[in-house]
Each structure stands twice: as C-alpha cells, then as structure tokens.
Design a protein around this motif. Structure first.
Motif, PDB file in Angstrom:
ATOM      1  N   VAL A   8       0.822  -1.211   0.000  1.00 53.87           N
ATOM      2  CA  VAL A   8       0.000   0.000   0.000  1.00 53.87           C
ATOM      3  C   VAL A   8       0.857   1.263   0.000  1.00 53.87           C
ATOM      4  CG1 VAL A   8      -1.783   1.304   1.239  1.00 53.87           C
ATOM      5  CG2 VAL A   8      -1.843  -1.202   1.256  1.00 53.87           C
ATOM      6  N   THR A   9       0.529   2.148  -0.927  1.00 48.88           N
ATOM      7  CA  THR A   9       1.093   3.494  -0.993  1.00 48.88           C
ATOM      8  C   THR A   9      -0.080   4.456  -0.968  1.00 48.88           C
ATOM      9  OG1 THR A   9       3.050   2.801  -2.222  1.00 48.88           O
ATOM     10  CG2 THR A   9       2.412   5.124  -2.421  1.00 48.88           C
ATOM     11  N   VAL A  10       0.074   5.556  -0.219  1.00 46.95           N
ATOM     12  CA  VAL A  10      -1.002   6.540  -0.120  1.00 46.95           C
ATOM     13  C   VAL A  10      -0.537   7.870  -0.697  1.00 46.95           C
ATOM     14  CG1 VAL A  10      -2.026   5.385   1.872  1.00 46.95           C
ATOM     15  CG2 VAL A  10      -0.412   7.256   2.234  1.00 46.95           C
ATOM     16  N   ALA A  11      -1.530   8.672  -1.110  1.00 47.82           N
ATOM     17  CA  ALA A  11      -1.205   9.958  -1.726  1.00 47.82           C
ATOM     18  C   ALA A  11      -2.396  10.901  -1.601  1.00 47.82           C
ATOM     19  CB  ALA A  11      -0.850   9.759  -3.193  1.00 47.82           C
ATOM     20  N   ALA A  12      -2.130  12.135  -1.956  1.00 48.73           N
ATOM     21  CA  ALA A  12      -3.183  13.147  -2.018  1.00 48.73           C
ATOM     22  C   ALA A  12      -4.019  12.936  -3.271  1.00 48.73           C
ATOM     23  CB  ALA A  12      -2.551  14.540  -2.021  1.00 48.73           C
ATOM     24  N   GLN A  13      -5.091  13.708  -3.376  1.00 47.02           N
ATOM     25  CA  GLN A  13      -6.043  13.640  -4.488  1.00 47.02           C
ATOM     26  C   GLN A  13      -5.328  13.540  -5.837  1.00 47.02           C
ATOM     27  OE1 GLN A  13      -9.718  13.954  -4.489  1.00 47.02           O
ATOM     28  NE2 GLN A  13      -9.275  13.198  -6.532  1.00 47.02           N
ATOM     29  N   PRO A  35     -14.752  10.894   0.031  1.00 43.44           N
ATOM     30  CA  PRO A  35     -16.098  11.053  -0.540  1.00 43.44           C
ATOM     31  C   PRO A  35     -16.090  12.070  -1.674  1.00 43.44           C
ATOM     32  CG  PRO A  35     -16.150  11.231   1.859  1.00 43.44           C
ATOM     33  CD  PRO A  35     -14.705  11.253   1.442  1.00 43.44           C
ATOM     34  N   ASP A  36     -16.912  11.843  -2.677  1.00 45.51           N
ATOM     35  CA  ASP A  36     -17.090  12.830  -3.742  1.00 45.51           C
ATOM     36  C   ASP A  36     -17.712  14.095  -3.155  1.00 45.51           C
ATOM     37  OD1 ASP A  36     -16.068  11.470  -5.940  1.00 45.51           O
ATOM     38  OD2 ASP A  36     -18.001  10.629  -6.525  1.00 45.51           O
ATOM     39  N   GLY A  37     -17.383  15.237  -3.746  1.00 51.61           N
ATOM     40  CA  GLY A  37     -18.022  16.492  -3.388  1.00 51.61           C
ATOM     41  C   GLY A  37     -17.547  17.159  -2.123  1.00 51.61           C
ATOM     42  N   GLU A  38     -16.393  16.781  -1.607  1.00 53.96           N
ATOM     43  CA  GLU A  38     -15.887  17.438  -0.399  1.00 53.96           C
ATOM     44  C   GLU A  38     -15.527  18.892  -0.639  1.00 53.96           C
ATOM     45  OE1 GLU A  38     -13.959  14.635   2.906  1.00 53.96           O
ATOM     46  OE2 GLU A  38     -12.629  15.071   1.240  1.00 53.96           O
ATOM     47  N   GLU A  39     -15.046  19.177  -1.835  1.00 61.20           N
ATOM     48  CA  GLU A  39     -14.704  20.563  -2.149  1.00 61.20           C
ATOM     49  C   GLU A  39     -14.911  20.809  -3.639  1.00 61.20           C
ATOM     50  OE1 GLU A  39     -10.698  20.954  -0.726  1.00 61.20           O
ATOM     51  OE2 GLU A  39      -9.839  20.092  -2.517  1.00 61.20           O
ATOM     52  N   THR A  44     -14.154  13.645  -9.528  1.00 61.46           N
ATOM     53  CA  THR A  44     -15.064  12.637  -8.982  1.00 61.46           C
ATOM     54  C   THR A  44     -14.444  11.253  -9.104  1.00 61.46           C
ATOM     55  OG1 THR A  44     -16.194  12.196 -11.068  1.00 61.46           O
ATOM     56  CG2 THR A  44     -17.068  14.013  -9.699  1.00 61.46           C
ATOM     57  N   TRP A  45     -14.960  10.354  -8.289  1.00 63.17           N
ATOM     58  CA  TRP A  45     -14.513   8.969  -8.371  1.00 63.17           C
ATOM     59  C   TRP A  45     -14.851   8.381  -9.740  1.00 63.17           C
ATOM     60  CZ3 TRP A  45     -11.196   5.588  -7.496  1.00 63.17           C
ATOM     61  CH2 TRP A  45     -11.433   4.227  -7.664  1.00 63.17           C
ATOM     62  N   ASP A  46     -16.001   8.744 -10.296  1.00 59.32           N
ATOM     63  CA  ASP A  46     -16.362   8.233 -11.620  1.00 59.32           C
ATOM     64  C   ASP A  46     -15.312   8.596 -12.667  1.00 59.32           C
ATOM     65  OD1 ASP A  46     -18.668   7.037 -10.689  1.00 59.32           O
ATOM     66  OD2 ASP A  46     -20.004   8.624 -11.411  1.00 59.32           O
ATOM     67  N   GLU A  47     -14.793   9.810 -12.611  1.00 65.07           N
ATOM     68  CA  GLU A  47     -13.768  10.254 -13.567  1.00 65.07           C
ATOM     69  C   GLU A  47     -12.478   9.464 -13.390  1.00 65.07           C
ATOM     70  OE1 GLU A  47     -15.209  14.930 -13.590  1.00 65.07           O
ATOM     71  OE2 GLU A  47     -13.466  14.349 -12.411  1.00 65.07           O
TER      72      GLU A  47
END
Length: 109
Positions: A8-13, A35-39, A44-47
């Motif tokens: 596992v590697t983690v990252a920003a958006q 979650p989608d729509g935080e800012e 989006t996750w769909d994209e």
C-alpha cells in the motif's frame, strides 16, 4: 506519495490525468478513500475510476470521513489489498485518511 508497506502506498487527491503515471509506477489497483463532493473542483470517483479501468487497473471506492468510517470499511480494505495482484495506490485529500484506514486495518487484523 508515501509507501506504507510493500502492498500500500497513499497519496493526495489525483485526477484522471495521473492514472498513466500510477500504472507506470507498477500499481495494480487505485483506491479512493475520499467522498465525492468534499470541495469544489475535486475530481469525482467516476472520472478517476473510468481512467483507471481503461488503463487496466482495478478500482475500489471506500470513502471515509472519520475513524468510525475506517472501522466500517476496514474489512473491505483488507480484502482489496489481499486480493490485489500487486501494489495498491490509495488516495484521499491529503493521504492521511488512507493512512488511518491502513493503520486501523493493521491493528485489527
């Protein structure tokens, strides 16, 4: 990016445009813990998932906003990581929630 272990590697958006580099780095699954729509303007996750799937990557959407959410999705997180054919790239706004989820799953294994 922050490598937490060999799986596992983690990252920003990230955005859909980041998917080719994620695949080139050897990751096999893209996981979103935001979650989608935080800012406004957040991809989006769909994209992101559409780009990941088009690139041949596995995808997992496990959004969480707090530690309670981490407990609710930790079994699925563990399953995705365990069944992934290689390293998992998880992201959220900053990477911190992903790390909390990883740590929660480790501590409750």
């Amino acid at each position: 990016m922050k490598k937490l272990d060999d799986r596992v590697t983690v990252a920003a958006q990230v955005s859909a445009d980041d998917i080719p580099a994620i695949k080139a780095a050897g990751f096999t699954v893209v996981m979103c813990n935001r979650p989608d729509g935080e800012e406004p303007g957040q991809p989006t996750w769909d994209e992101v998932s559409a780009a990941a799937e088009a690139a041949g990557l596995g995808t997992s959407f496990l959004p969480m906003s707090n530690r309670e959410d981490a407990f609710a999705v930790m079994d699925e997180f563990r399953r995705v990581v365990d069944e992934a054919p290689g390293p998992v790239f998880a992201y959220c706004r900053s990477g911190a929630r992903c790390e909390i989820l990883w740590a929660t799953a480790q501590a409750n294994a």
